[in-house]
Design a protein around this motif. Sequence first.
Motif, PDB file in Angstrom:
ATOM      1  N   LEU A 179     -12.844 -50.741 -20.298  1.00 40.26           N
ATOM      2  CA  LEU A 179     -13.778 -51.299 -19.335  1.00 40.26           C
ATOM      3  C   LEU A 179     -14.065 -50.248 -18.269  1.00 40.26           C
ATOM      4  N   LEU A 180     -15.319 -49.792 -18.217  1.00 40.57           N
ATOM      5  CA  LEU A 180     -15.751 -48.849 -17.192  1.00 40.57           C
ATOM      6  C   LEU A 180     -16.293 -49.665 -16.024  1.00 40.57           C
ATOM      7  N   VAL A 181     -15.641 -49.578 -14.884  1.00 42.83           N
ATOM      8  CA  VAL A 181     -16.068 -50.322 -13.694  1.00 42.83           C
ATOM      9  C   VAL A 181     -16.681 -49.318 -12.723  1.00 42.83           C
ATOM     10  N   PHE A 182     -17.997 -49.403 -12.536  1.00 46.13           N
ATOM     11  CA  PHE A 182     -18.705 -48.465 -11.684  1.00 46.13           C
ATOM     12  C   PHE A 182     -18.655 -48.972 -10.241  1.00 46.13           C
ATOM     13  N   VAL A 183     -18.116 -48.117  -9.352  1.00 45.03           N
ATOM     14  CA  VAL A 183     -17.906 -48.506  -7.956  1.00 45.03           C
ATOM     15  C   VAL A 183     -18.433 -47.410  -7.037  1.00 45.03           C
TER      16      VAL A 183
ATOM     17  N   ALA B 289     -11.840 -47.198 -12.983  1.00 43.25           N
ATOM     18  CA  ALA B 289     -12.826 -47.255 -11.903  1.00 43.25           C
ATOM     19  C   ALA B 289     -13.588 -45.936 -11.886  1.00 43.25           C
ATOM     20  N   VAL B 290     -14.903 -46.012 -11.968  1.00 42.23           N
ATOM     21  CA  VAL B 290     -15.740 -44.816 -12.078  1.00 42.23           C
ATOM     22  C   VAL B 290     -16.609 -44.699 -10.827  1.00 42.23           C
ATOM     23  N   GLY B 291     -16.382 -43.645 -10.052  1.00 44.15           N
ATOM     24  CA  GLY B 291     -17.205 -43.377  -8.881  1.00 44.15           C
ATOM     25  C   GLY B 291     -17.940 -42.059  -9.057  1.00 44.15           C
TER      26      GLY B 291
END
Length: 341
Positions: free
Chosen positions: A220-224, A253-255
Amino acid sequence: MLIEYGVWVSRLGLAVVFGLSAWGKLADRSATRQAVGDFGVPLRWVPAVAWVLSIAETIIAVGVLIPWLSGVAAVAVLVLLAVFTAVIARLLRRGEHPSCSCFGAASATPIGPKIFVRNGLFAVLAVLVGIGAQTHPRVPMDLPADDAIGCAVVAVLAAVLVRLAGQLRVLRRRVDEQALSTLGAEGLPVGAVAPEFELLGPDGAKTTLEDLLGEAKSVLLVFVHPGCELCAALARELPRWRARTGDALAIVAVGNGDAAEQAAWGIENGLGDIPSLVQQGNEAALRYRVRGTPSAVLIDPDGRVAAPVARGGIAIRELIGTVRPASREPARDRIPAGAAR
């Protein structure tokens, strides 16, 4: 003789750095002017300052190779780095993170603490060049001509390769942006092959999709974004949701921006053992057609998009709920459905 070679290589290294910097600024003058303006230069002075920087770096790149000018060029490098570092420190204290286009559009990334390390390394190289100019003023004349020319050719080839790699990154980013602008729907179709990407950690280590799928689990790539309050609230929930899925789901978590700052944001908001990494520019978001934060993309163990993009905390929680927790029962003890007992 080894010292003489070291002196010549250090000069070539400094020439490559400032040659690439000047090349990048001259090749993309609009990005240079934008960066100069973002760094606080008054608007009316932006064009002149952009030209002066490009010309100064060109002179330094040439001068550092000339024995009787290399010492002066090294001092000029130290002065330029000192001014640049002071300006960056001032901007960071004010909470500003403009993009640094020091090497043209290919290096257009927000400034952060890592830039001090880079400038420090360049300063050390300049000091070595200055010392070499005093202790071995006849380099490269004292070296065999074939060796001196060979080192110079290698340096030129290295500079060209670095420049081409930078242009390739810019081209890839523009292609991604063009694809996103021409395809209106958000997110990739369910079942589409998940695009590859590289995410960076605070230590510079790269994590790819292949790495995340290495244990045949869903990802799961969570873009934040650090400035997003909804992202911060979501970050505090992710460890609890992650615990419910066990080993069946890898959450990342992908920033974007500075990897160290992103990692600090993750610690501050209680991400725990969930990695908080950064994409290069907006590479991953563009490839997955993610247009806002917080958003999430679920990738199945086969490396395919498993569901539409989930936007917002509630939708992301529901998406995580579709992932079945990994069974802890040993495979040899399982009884196939419908088998006789």
